[in-house]
Design a protein around this motif. Structure first.
Motif, PDB file in Angstrom:
ATOM      1  N   PHE A   1       0.844  -1.197   0.000  1.00 25.31           N
ATOM      2  CA  PHE A   1       0.000   0.000   0.000  1.00 25.31           C
ATOM      3  C   PHE A   1       0.882   1.251   0.000  1.00 25.31           C
ATOM      4  O   PHE A   1       0.732   2.152  -0.837  1.00 25.31           O
ATOM      5  N   ALA A   2       1.825   1.315   0.921  1.00 22.45           N
ATOM      6  CA  ALA A   2       2.700   2.482   1.016  1.00 22.45           C
ATOM      7  C   ALA A   2       3.639   2.583  -0.173  1.00 22.45           C
ATOM      8  O   ALA A   2       3.871   3.672  -0.707  1.00 22.45           O
ATOM      9  N   SER A   3       4.185   1.455  -0.624  1.00 25.69           N
ATOM     10  CA  SER A   3       5.208   1.471  -1.664  1.00 25.69           C
ATOM     11  C   SER A   3       4.678   1.916  -3.016  1.00 25.69           C
ATOM     12  O   SER A   3       5.407   2.522  -3.806  1.00 25.69           O
ATOM     13  N   PHE A   4       3.417   1.619  -3.316  1.00 29.51           N
ATOM     14  CA  PHE A   4       2.888   1.875  -4.654  1.00 29.51           C
ATOM     15  C   PHE A   4       2.022   3.130  -4.742  1.00 29.51           C
ATOM     16  O   PHE A   4       1.482   3.432  -5.806  1.00 29.51           O
ATOM     17  N   LEU A   5       1.906   3.889  -3.653  1.00 28.18           N
ATOM     18  CA  LEU A   5       1.034   5.054  -3.675  1.00 28.18           C
ATOM     19  C   LEU A   5       1.475   6.096  -4.699  1.00 28.18           C
ATOM     20  O   LEU A   5       0.665   6.592  -5.490  1.00 28.18           O
ATOM     21  N   LEU A   6       2.752   6.459  -4.676  1.00 22.04           N
ATOM     22  CA  LEU A   6       3.219   7.496  -5.591  1.00 22.04           C
ATOM     23  C   LEU A   6       3.139   7.023  -7.038  1.00 22.04           C
ATOM     24  O   LEU A   6       2.724   7.775  -7.932  1.00 22.04           O
ATOM     25  N   ALA A   7       3.527   5.776  -7.283  1.00 23.81           N
ATOM     26  CA  ALA A   7       3.451   5.239  -8.638  1.00 23.81           C
ATOM     27  C   ALA A   7       2.012   5.266  -9.144  1.00 23.81           C
ATOM     28  O   ALA A   7       1.740   5.700 -10.273  1.00 23.81           O
ATOM     29  N   CYS A   8       1.071   4.839  -8.320  1.00 17.83           N
ATOM     30  CA  CYS A   8      -0.330   4.816  -8.736  1.00 17.83           C
ATOM     31  C   CYS A   8      -0.882   6.232  -8.916  1.00 17.83           C
ATOM     32  O   CYS A   8      -1.680   6.487  -9.825  1.00 17.83           O
ATOM     33  N   GLY A   9      -0.455   7.161  -8.055  1.00 23.48           N
ATOM     34  CA  GLY A   9      -0.909   8.529  -8.187  1.00 23.48           C
ATOM     35  C   GLY A   9      -0.476   9.142  -9.504  1.00 23.48           C
ATOM     36  O   GLY A   9      -1.259   9.797 -10.202  1.00 23.48           O
ATOM     37  N   SER A  10       0.774   8.928  -9.882  1.00 19.99           N
ATOM     38  CA  SER A  10       1.270   9.465 -11.147  1.00 19.99           C
ATOM     39  C   SER A  10       0.622   8.759 -12.343  1.00 19.99           C
ATOM     40  O   SER A  10       0.279   9.397 -13.340  1.00 19.99           O
ATOM     41  N   LEU A  11       0.449   7.442 -12.237  1.00 20.79           N
ATOM     42  CA  LEU A  11      -0.178   6.701 -13.331  1.00 20.79           C
ATOM     43  C   LEU A  11      -1.629   7.113 -13.540  1.00 20.79           C
ATOM     44  O   LEU A  11      -2.123   7.124 -14.667  1.00 20.79           O
ATOM     45  N   SER A  12      -2.304   7.499 -12.455  1.00 21.14           N
ATOM     46  CA  SER A  12      -3.703   7.925 -12.605  1.00 21.14           C
ATOM     47  C   SER A  12      -3.796   9.214 -13.403  1.00 21.14           C
ATOM     48  O   SER A  12      -4.783   9.446 -14.113  1.00 21.14           O
ATOM     49  N   ASP A  13      -2.780  10.081 -13.296  1.00 21.88           N
ATOM     50  CA  ASP A  13      -2.755  11.294 -14.109  1.00 21.88           C
ATOM     51  C   ASP A  13      -2.549  10.965 -15.580  1.00 21.88           C
ATOM     52  O   ASP A  13      -2.962  11.719 -16.459  1.00 21.88           O
TER      53      ASP A  13
ATOM     54  N   PHE B   1      -9.078   3.962 -10.751  1.00 22.86           N
ATOM     55  CA  PHE B   1      -9.995   3.670  -9.651  1.00 22.86           C
ATOM     56  C   PHE B   1     -10.668   2.318  -9.851  1.00 22.86           C
ATOM     57  O   PHE B   1     -10.681   1.468  -8.942  1.00 22.86           O
ATOM     58  N   LEU B   2     -11.231   2.106 -11.040  1.00 27.98           N
ATOM     59  CA  LEU B   2     -11.943   0.855 -11.314  1.00 27.98           C
ATOM     60  C   LEU B   2     -10.996  -0.341 -11.299  1.00 27.98           C
ATOM     61  O   LEU B   2     -11.335  -1.411 -10.774  1.00 27.98           O
ATOM     62  N   GLY B   3      -9.795  -0.159 -11.876  1.00 26.53           N
ATOM     63  CA  GLY B   3      -8.834  -1.259 -11.870  1.00 26.53           C
ATOM     64  C   GLY B   3      -8.395  -1.626 -10.467  1.00 26.53           C
ATOM     65  O   GLY B   3      -8.346  -2.810 -10.098  1.00 26.53           O
ATOM     66  N   GLY B   4      -8.081  -0.606  -9.657  1.00 31.17           N
ATOM     67  CA  GLY B   4      -7.664  -0.867  -8.282  1.00 31.17           C
ATOM     68  C   GLY B   4      -8.759  -1.492  -7.451  1.00 31.17           C
ATOM     69  O   GLY B   4      -8.522  -2.418  -6.662  1.00 31.17           O
ATOM     70  N   MET B   5     -10.006  -1.023  -7.643  1.00 30.79           N
ATOM     71  CA  MET B   5     -11.123  -1.558  -6.874  1.00 30.79           C
ATOM     72  C   MET B   5     -11.405  -3.007  -7.257  1.00 30.79           C
ATOM     73  O   MET B   5     -11.748  -3.833  -6.399  1.00 30.79           O
ATOM     74  N   THR B   6     -11.239  -3.336  -8.533  1.00 28.81           N
ATOM     75  CA  THR B   6     -11.441  -4.720  -8.984  1.00 28.81           C
ATOM     76  C   THR B   6     -10.402  -5.647  -8.378  1.00 28.81           C
ATOM     77  O   THR B   6     -10.718  -6.756  -7.914  1.00 28.81           O
ATOM     78  N   VAL B   7      -9.145  -5.200  -8.372  1.00 26.02           N
ATOM     79  CA  VAL B   7      -8.072  -5.987  -7.755  1.00 26.02           C
ATOM     80  C   VAL B   7      -8.356  -6.202  -6.273  1.00 26.02           C
ATOM     81  O   VAL B   7      -8.237  -7.319  -5.747  1.00 26.02           O
ATOM     82  N   PHE B   8      -8.758  -5.128  -5.581  1.00 19.99           N
ATOM     83  CA  PHE B   8      -9.048  -5.219  -4.148  1.00 19.99           C
ATOM     84  C   PHE B   8     -10.192  -6.195  -3.882  1.00 19.99           C
ATOM     85  O   PHE B   8     -10.125  -7.019  -2.950  1.00 19.99           O
ATOM     86  N   ALA B   9     -11.250  -6.124  -4.691  1.00 21.85           N
ATOM     87  CA  ALA B   9     -12.410  -7.007  -4.497  1.00 21.85           C
ATOM     88  C   ALA B   9     -12.037  -8.471  -4.699  1.00 21.85           C
ATOM     89  O   ALA B   9     -12.405  -9.342  -3.892  1.00 21.85           O
TER      90      ALA B   9
ATOM     91  N   ILE C   1      -1.161  -8.076  -2.755  1.00 21.20           N
ATOM     92  CA  ILE C   1      -1.711  -7.588  -4.025  1.00 21.20           C
ATOM     93  C   ILE C   1      -2.861  -6.618  -3.764  1.00 21.20           C
ATOM     94  O   ILE C   1      -3.021  -5.607  -4.461  1.00 21.20           O
ATOM     95  N   ALA C   2      -3.663  -6.898  -2.744  1.00 17.70           N
ATOM     96  CA  ALA C   2      -4.767  -5.995  -2.385  1.00 17.70           C
ATOM     97  C   ALA C   2      -4.239  -4.616  -2.004  1.00 17.70           C
ATOM     98  O   ALA C   2      -4.887  -3.597  -2.270  1.00 17.70           O
ATOM     99  N   GLY C   3      -3.062  -4.562  -1.389  1.00 19.38           N
ATOM    100  CA  GLY C   3      -2.465  -3.275  -1.037  1.00 19.38           C
ATOM    101  C   GLY C   3      -2.169  -2.433  -2.264  1.00 19.38           C
ATOM    102  O   GLY C   3      -2.320  -1.207  -2.239  1.00 19.38           O
ATOM    103  N   ILE C   4      -1.738  -3.081  -3.356  1.00 16.59           N
ATOM    104  CA  ILE C   4      -1.492  -2.356  -4.608  1.00 16.59           C
ATOM    105  C   ILE C   4      -2.809  -1.793  -5.143  1.00 16.59           C
ATOM    106  O   ILE C   4      -2.891  -0.640  -5.587  1.00 16.59           O
ATOM    107  N   GLY C   5      -3.872  -2.613  -5.101  1.00 20.06           N
ATOM    108  CA  GLY C   5      -5.180  -2.140  -5.527  1.00 20.06           C
ATOM    109  C   GLY C   5      -5.663  -0.970  -4.689  1.00 20.06           C
ATOM    110  O   GLY C   5      -6.210   0.011  -5.218  1.00 20.06           O
ATOM    111  N   ALA C   6      -5.445  -1.052  -3.376  1.00 26.49           N
ATOM    112  CA  ALA C   6      -5.857   0.035  -2.482  1.00 26.49           C
ATOM    113  C   ALA C   6      -5.100   1.318  -2.791  1.00 26.49           C
ATOM    114  O   ALA C   6      -5.673   2.418  -2.744  1.00 26.49           O
ATOM    115  N   ALA C   7      -3.812   1.201  -3.113  1.00 22.92           N
ATOM    116  CA  ALA C   7      -3.019   2.378  -3.468  1.00 22.92           C
ATOM    117  C   ALA C   7      -3.573   3.045  -4.721  1.00 22.92           C
ATOM    118  O   ALA C   7      -3.648   4.279  -4.811  1.00 22.92           O
ATOM    119  N   ALA C   8      -3.963   2.236  -5.693  1.00 18.43           N
ATOM    120  CA  ALA C   8      -4.537   2.779  -6.925  1.00 18.43           C
ATOM    121  C   ALA C   8      -5.857   3.495  -6.645  1.00 18.43           C
ATOM    122  O   ALA C   8      -6.136   4.565  -7.199  1.00 18.43           O
TER     123      ALA C   8
END
Length: 532
Positions: free
Chosen positions: A65-77, A85-93, A114-121
């Motif tokens: 969750f902590a490690s992928f936050l910045l990467a996911c934030g930049s990728l969302s831009d 959002f939808l991809g991360g939520m699907t992974v989390f579910a 893996i859920a932590g990566i989805g949560a970061a996204a």
């Protein structure tokens, strides 16, 4: 060559859907963090797992969750906030569903990571989408609701997990998360898309160096208290983290489209907003983790009763974000941030009254003061962080801000855990020789930190058991007092830095020229919101 940014879609219906989806995940993700700990005993009994494997159910999630936050934030831009959002939520579910059905603890650990990566996204794209969906005073109110929902998840996550585990099974805690995630996915289908067209490609070098650096740092913080800070593996993790961080700075300074614009750290207010959650992690989050163990050890109460007692600390987070959003009409971000940090510093100092069998009324004052201070921050930080930059860079700003927040929480928990054991061991060392059967000072300190005084007490001769219990409780309380003073000092030292960094500057009054009706409008201060 610059590219014209996409117009912001602020249609009332879409803005409402965006707020609904963001508020649902604001309640869900804190529940996933705090509630999981409650399920571990039942999970361990069912799957026949040892303590180390069970701890990784929580650690794996926090780590990714902590490690992928910045990467996911930049990728969302880059790829779009709704898609992220939808991809991360699907992974989390999916991961929550697999965790609930798992029959092996290793599989649970893997899917939680893996859920932590989805949560970061999800968390980074949600906060930036919310910033784009609202403007001005409406943005402040939206982030106030967002922070309130975060408080709901924080306050009632452990209770919800305990109720589901007791009434049904630990698996239903994860199934419930999957069900809520599906509801969020359906709502999020109508979130307007948004991206930064000036960042047309993924900064793979920056993504790899930063994510790997933070991954190794947090891994060292998790393993350090377990195998020793001087262990070669821990030192190797720390050295690798430092080298990769240096590589990240070098790569980003030379990139035309960096994953993170290092120039953001030249904005004093943004620096203050990133520092604040780190300090608050020591004053609030660490207590949220370790106070239940203290109550269970020295007072002999159940985990459920400890959770109820902790509502004195968490309940204010339900109402204070909205109060902070309302107060922002008259108070500046500077005043609110200084107020929240001062309250947490004062509350942790006041909490040094804690001792065995202390009454609820004596605890209510300091716990409520800390909770009120932290609740104010939930109504300020996220909105101000994403509003301190141009809207098309909101994902990047949210990513770094949430990275600082979650990393701060991991550091605070690891540091307090290590301090708790070492200081308690020191407090025990002078008199433990009189109760040799209880075990060494180190063994007893570790048991107390896990909320267990009974195991060592039962080893002591019955005639000495009462005296031993009082001795161990007093030592644990003494250690808690020392650590609370340290936590208070950390928060108090942060206050003057916030006062200086957040002071108004003349250049902030002159916004850059932008294309009318585009996403690159000048940033506005927003006093609201919380994410994780």
């Amino acid at each position: 060559m610059s590219t014209t940014a996409q117009p912001i879609d602020r249609a009332p219906s879409r803005a409402g859907i965006t707020l609904l989806a963001a508020c649902l995940i604001a309640a869900l993700l804190p529940t996933s963090i705090t509630g999981t700990s409650v399920t571990l005993p039942a999970m361990g009994a069912d799957l026949g797992s040892d303590l180390a494997d069970l701890q990784w159910v929580v650690n794996a999630y926090d780590l990714t969750f902590a490690s992928f936050l910045l990467a996911c934030g930049s990728l969302s831009d880059i790829i779009g906030r709704r898609r992220m959002f939808l991809g991360g939520m699907t992974v989390f579910a999916l991961c929550s569903l697999i965790a609930g059905a798992a029959t092996d603890i290793t599989l649970v650990d893997i899917v939680r990571g893996i859920a932590g990566i989805g949560a970061a996204a999800v968390i980074t794209s949600a906060s930036s989408a919310l910033a784009n969906a609202f403007d001005g005073a409406a943005r402040a109110r939206a982030f106030g609701f967002y922070g309130t929902c975060f408080g709901i998840g924080l306050a009632f996550g452990p209770l919800a997990a305990g109720a589901l585990t007791s009434a049904l099974d630990w698996r239903w805690f994860f199934y419930a998360q999957a069900i809520v995630a599906v509801v969020v996915i359906i709502a999020a289908l109508r979130i307007p898309e948004g991206r930064n067209p000036e960042a047309p490609k993924v900064d793979w070098a920056g993504t790899f160096t930063f994510t790997s650096s933070l991954f190794l740092l947090i891994l060292a913080l998790v393993e350090g208290p377990q195998i020793g800070w001087a262990h070669p593996v821990v030192l190797l993790f720390l050295a690798g983290s430092a080298l990769l961080l240096a590589g990240f700075v070098l790569v980003e300074s030379r990139s035309a489209h960096p994953m993170f614009d290092l120039g953001l750290f030249r904005q004093p207010q943004y620096v203050a907003l990133c520092v604040t959650p780190v300090a608050l992690a020591f004053g609030f989050v660490a207590l949220l983790v370790f106070l239940p163990s203290y109550f269970m050890a020295v007072d002999g109460i159940s985990a459920a009763d400890a959770g109820l007692l902790l509502l004195l600390l968490t309940a204010p987070t339900l109402v204070m974000p909205a109060v902070a959003g309302y107060a922002s009409k008259w108070l500046s971000p500077r005043a609110l941030l200084v107020t929240c940090m001062t309250l947490v510093a004062a509350g942790t100092a006041w909490l040094t009254v804690i001792e065995a069998n202390i009454g609820v009324l004596s605890l209510a004052g300091p716990l409520l003061v800390i909770g009120i201070g932290f609740g104010i921050s939930n109504g300020v930080l996220d909105g101000a962080a994403v509003s301190s930059v141009e809207p098309h860079r909101a994902g990047m700003a949210a990513g770094m801000f949430n990275t600082m927040r979650i990393t701060g929480e991991v550091i605070a928990i690891a540091a307090m855990g290590s301090l708790m054991v070492s200081v308690t061991r020191s407090q025990l060392s002078d008199g433990i020789g009189d109760y040799a059967a209880a075990g060494s000072a180190g063994d007893v300190a570790n048991q107390l930190a896990q909320g267990d005084l009974v195991t060592s007490a039962t080893k002591v001769e019955e005639s000495l058991r009462g005296a031993y219990t009082e001795f161990a409780s007093t030592a644990y309380s003494g250690a808690m007092h020392e650590i609370l003073w340290v936590l208070s000092a950390i928060c108090l030292v942060t206050v003057p830095f916030l006062w200086v960094l957040c002071r108004p500057r003349k250049e902030e009054a002159a916004p850059e020229a932008t294309t009318p009706g585009t996403e690159t409008e000048s940033p506005e201060p927003a006093l609201s919101g919380s994410a994780s």
